[in-house]
Design an enzyme around this catalytic site. Sequence first.
Site: not given
Length: 342
Positions: A52, A85, A109, A192, A196, A228
Site C-alpha cells: 500500500s 466491495t 457504512h 444512504d 445517494e 443558472e
Amino acid sequence: MPAKIYKDKDADIRPLKKLTVAVIGFGSQGHAHALNLKESGVNVIIGLYGKSKSRAVARKMKFKVYDTGEAVKRADVIFVAVPDTKIPEVYEKDIAPNLEKGKTLLFSHGFAIHYKTIVPPKDVNVIMVAPKGPGHIVRRQYLEGKGVPALIAIHQNPGRDAKKIALAWAKGIGATRGGVFQTTFKEETETDLFGEQTVLCGGVTALITAGYETLVEAGYQPEMAYFECLHEMKLIVDLINESGISGMRFSISETAEYGDVSVGPKIIDSHVKKNMKAALKRVQSGAFAKEWIRENKTGQKKFKRLLKAGAQHPIEKVGARLRSTMPWIKKRDLKGSQASYS
C-alpha cells in the site's frame, strides 16, 4: 416522538482511551477518523496491505503501521475502513483469522453487514459510526472545533459495552459536537444508498445536466446555462442547509419563489417519485447491492464507461474555464488527495 440527539455530554471517551484501535485502510474516512481519534488522545494504529502506498503517508503522520492481520491482532477495536466491495476479501484473509472474543468490529457504512457479504462471529461486538459527510469534511470540521453529525448502530453486543464504544468513537472524531443519532444497519444502509442515487448525487447531477442541455439546445450560451443550472446551485443549497426549504424561499425573490412552488412540482412530478420508489425497492431487495458486487467482480466496465462519459460532458469543460476566472473559489484536487490515502 423525536429521536434522541447525543451530544458531548452524553458520551465518555475515556473507555476508548484504555483500548487500542486499528484503522484498516487509510482512505477518505479512514485517515479522518485516525487523525481525529489520535488528537483526541486515543491509541490508534493503522493496518494496511504490504504494498500500500498509504504506508508512507500514515507513517509521515506519525502512526504505527502494521500489516492488516497484525493490526487486528494488536487491537481491541477494529475499524474496517476499506471500500464496501473490498471488505469480504480483506475480512476473510486478514481480519477473521485474527478476531478474538471480546473485540469490536466498527464500520462507517452498513453495506457489508446488512447484505451479509461478511458474517462476523457472535462473540464480537459489531457497531457502526457513520458521519453524514465525506472524510475530508469530517477532518476539516474537527480542526475547526466543529463536528459532522453521525449515526451510530449496534448489530451485535455480546460485550454489553457496544453503545459506549460507539458513542466514545463518535466523540473522538468530533461527531457529538454536531449531534449523534441511533439507527440500525438496515436503516442506515438503505436510506444512504437511496439518498445517494436519487437525490444527493444521482438526482442532483442528472437534474443539473438536463437543465444545462435544455438551455444550450434552445440556443442559449453554454456559460449562461452553466451559471443558472450549476454555479448557483451551491447558493441555494447553502440557504437550505442553513435555514431549511422555507428559509431559502424567504431569501429569494418573489418571482423565484413563485417559480419554485408552481413549476418545480411539474418537473419533479409523480413519474419521478415512481422512479424513486423503484430505486428504493432495488435497494431494499438487495438487487442494487448484487449489481454493484457483480460490477466489481467483472472489472467495473460499465462503471468506468459511465464515469468517462460524464467527465467528457461539455458542462465540465465550460465549468473548468469559468471556475478558473473565480479566484475566490477554493481549488481542491479531491481526486488527487483521496488517491494518496488509498
